[in-house]
Design an enzyme around this catalytic site. Structure first.
Site, mmCIF file in Angstrom:
data_model
loop_
_atom_site.group_PDB
_atom_site.id
_atom_site.type_symbol
_atom_site.label_atom_id
_atom_site.label_comp_id
_atom_site.label_asym_id
_atom_site.label_seq_id
_atom_site.Cartn_x
_atom_site.Cartn_y
_atom_site.Cartn_z
ATOM 1 N N CYS A 113 2.118 -33.727 79.796
ATOM 2 C CA CYS A 113 2.048 -33.779 78.325
ATOM 3 C C CYS A 113 1.488 -35.101 77.816
ATOM 4 O O CYS A 113 0.981 -35.176 76.703
ATOM 5 C CB CYS A 113 3.434 -33.543 77.729
ATOM 6 S SG CYS A 113 4.121 -31.985 78.259
ATOM 7 N N HIS A 257 2.517 -35.031 70.547
ATOM 8 C CA HIS A 257 2.355 -33.907 71.459
ATOM 9 C C HIS A 257 3.215 -32.760 70.924
ATOM 10 O O HIS A 257 4.369 -32.957 70.562
ATOM 11 C CB HIS A 257 2.805 -34.323 72.864
ATOM 12 C CG HIS A 257 3.138 -33.162 73.740
ATOM 13 N ND1 HIS A 257 2.249 -32.143 73.964
ATOM 14 C CD2 HIS A 257 4.266 -32.848 74.423
ATOM 15 C CE1 HIS A 257 2.822 -31.246 74.748
ATOM 16 N NE2 HIS A 257 4.044 -31.648 75.042
ATOM 17 N N ASN A 287 3.351 -24.790 73.321
ATOM 18 C CA ASN A 287 3.112 -26.086 73.965
ATOM 19 C C ASN A 287 1.928 -25.933 74.922
ATOM 20 O O ASN A 287 2.013 -25.195 75.899
ATOM 21 C CB ASN A 287 4.391 -26.494 74.716
ATOM 22 C CG ASN A 287 4.263 -27.822 75.430
ATOM 23 O OD1 ASN A 287 3.165 -28.335 75.638
ATOM 24 N ND2 ASN A 287 5.396 -28.389 75.816
#
Ligand code: UT7
Length: 330
Positions: A113, A257, A287
């Site tokens: 990430c 993020h 995500n």
């Protein structure tokens, strides 16, 4: 010393839209559970064989167009992904070939990430050092082919989506661009969010029982991830601000993020940010790991939320654990 400036962005998600209701056909879950826990309403999955480099190529074409550049002006590629097309080689060289670029360097970043911000930090340093003029940085992920849709994996499967984001970072003599980057890690938490196999530790690598022990699917201790994320995101954002003599009030747009809407809201609450000071699009894409920041950045620009001279803060946290931030004067 030149500064490094993002001069074009692009994004691409595969056509197949998977709403939460559709997700209930493949996972024992509900729209309500997913929305409440994550804010996600839909995500995109690939529907035919397609790698991270294919998604990256489409995002790159748009970034090049927005930068008013042609591919042959790119002199280095940085590719951030946790879901490369192949175990090796990395997806960077595949993208280099697809772009028809002969022999330029291609670096693969494995920071999940945080991969995009780690990659940005490398691009910034290379440009400031005078090594390259135009760097292509992409984050791209194909999660859907590797998720566990059984009860064991459902808390993870509903959160992730496929997609790619790309930026062109160029050298400029102007007083703008990347102001600072901060990178961190804590490997003692490596196994809290990981995909163990196929790894190189086991003898043989493909041992008997590998299909049964769950290690071919991502593992996540969701509560531990949540706990660290809501502490470390604000810390690394403050680090970016303090380094440049700014406070939270100076932020024009925070692009975190897109891990989980609850995490973003917790960050905003802790930093006392107004809704117009942070960006979220997790409801549309889930995500997308290394792709989430460049996708969000592209959409924020398209929506007119990043203006000339805006102070943009990028921040990430994820598997490793790794966390990172970048301050950019747009
Ligand atoms: O970049 C890193 C990205 N990761 C994250 O952002 C994760 C951060 N963590 C979280 O946001 C949360 O921990 C999750 C959303 C992942 C999970 O929420 P939770 O409240 O920690 O759920 P849990 O795993 O403790 O499970 C609670 C309940 C369980 O049922 P019981 O035992 O209470 O009856 C699970 O079986 O929810 C059940 N459950 C589900 N129910 C419906 C787990 N997954 C699902 C699902 N649908 N997909």
């Amino acid at each position: 010393m030149p500064n490094a400036r993002i001069i074009g962005t692009g994004m691409y998600v595969p056509e197949r839209l998977v709403t939460n209701d559709e997700m209930t056909k493949i996972v024992d879950t509900s729209d309500e559970w997913i929305r409440e826990r994550s804010g996600i309403q839909e995500r995109h999955f690939i529907s035919e064989e397609c790698g991270a480099s294919d998604l990256a190529l489409e995002a790159t074409k748009i970034a090049l167009k927005n930068a008013k550049m042609t591919a042959d002006e790119i002199d280095f590629i940085i590719f951030a992904t946790l879901s490369p097309d192949y175990n090796f080689p990395g997806s960077g060289v595949l993208l280099q070939d697809k772009l028809g670029l002969k022999n330029i360097g291609a670096l693969d970043v494995r920071n999940q990430c945080s991969g995009f911000v780690y990659g940005l930090s490398v691009a910034n340093a290379y440009i400031r050092a005078g090594l390259y003029k135009n760097i292509l940085l992409v984050g791209a992920e194909v999660h859907s082919t590797g998720l566990d849709f059984s009860d064991e994996g459902r808390h993870i499967a509903v959160l992730f989506g496929d997609g790619a984001g790309a930026v062109i970072i160029s050298a400029t003599d102007e007083e703008r661009g990347v102001l600072s980057t901060h990178l961190h890690s804590d490997g003692s938490k490596a196994l809290e969010l990981c995909l163990i196999n196929p790894g190189s530790r086991k003898i043989p690598r493909y041992y008997e029982g590998i299909w049964e022990d769950g290690t071919l699917y991502p593992h996540m201790n969701g509560r531990e991830v949540f706990k660290y994320a809501v502490t470390l995101f604000p810390r690394v954002i403050n680090e970016a601000l303090e380094t440049n003599g700014y406070s939270t009030e100076d932020i024009d747009l925070l692009i975190p993020h897109q891990a989980n809407m609850r995490i973003t809201e917790a960050i905003a609450h802790r930093l006392k940010l107004r809704p117009d000071q942070y960006f979220s699009n997790i409801h549309k894409y889930g995500n997308t790991t290394a792709a989430s920041i460049p996708i969000a950045l592209h959409e924020a620009i398209e929506e007119g939320r990043v203006k000339d001279n805006s102070l943009v803060i990028l921040a990430a946290f994820g598997s490793g654990f790794t966390w990172a931030s970048a301050a950019i004067r747009w």
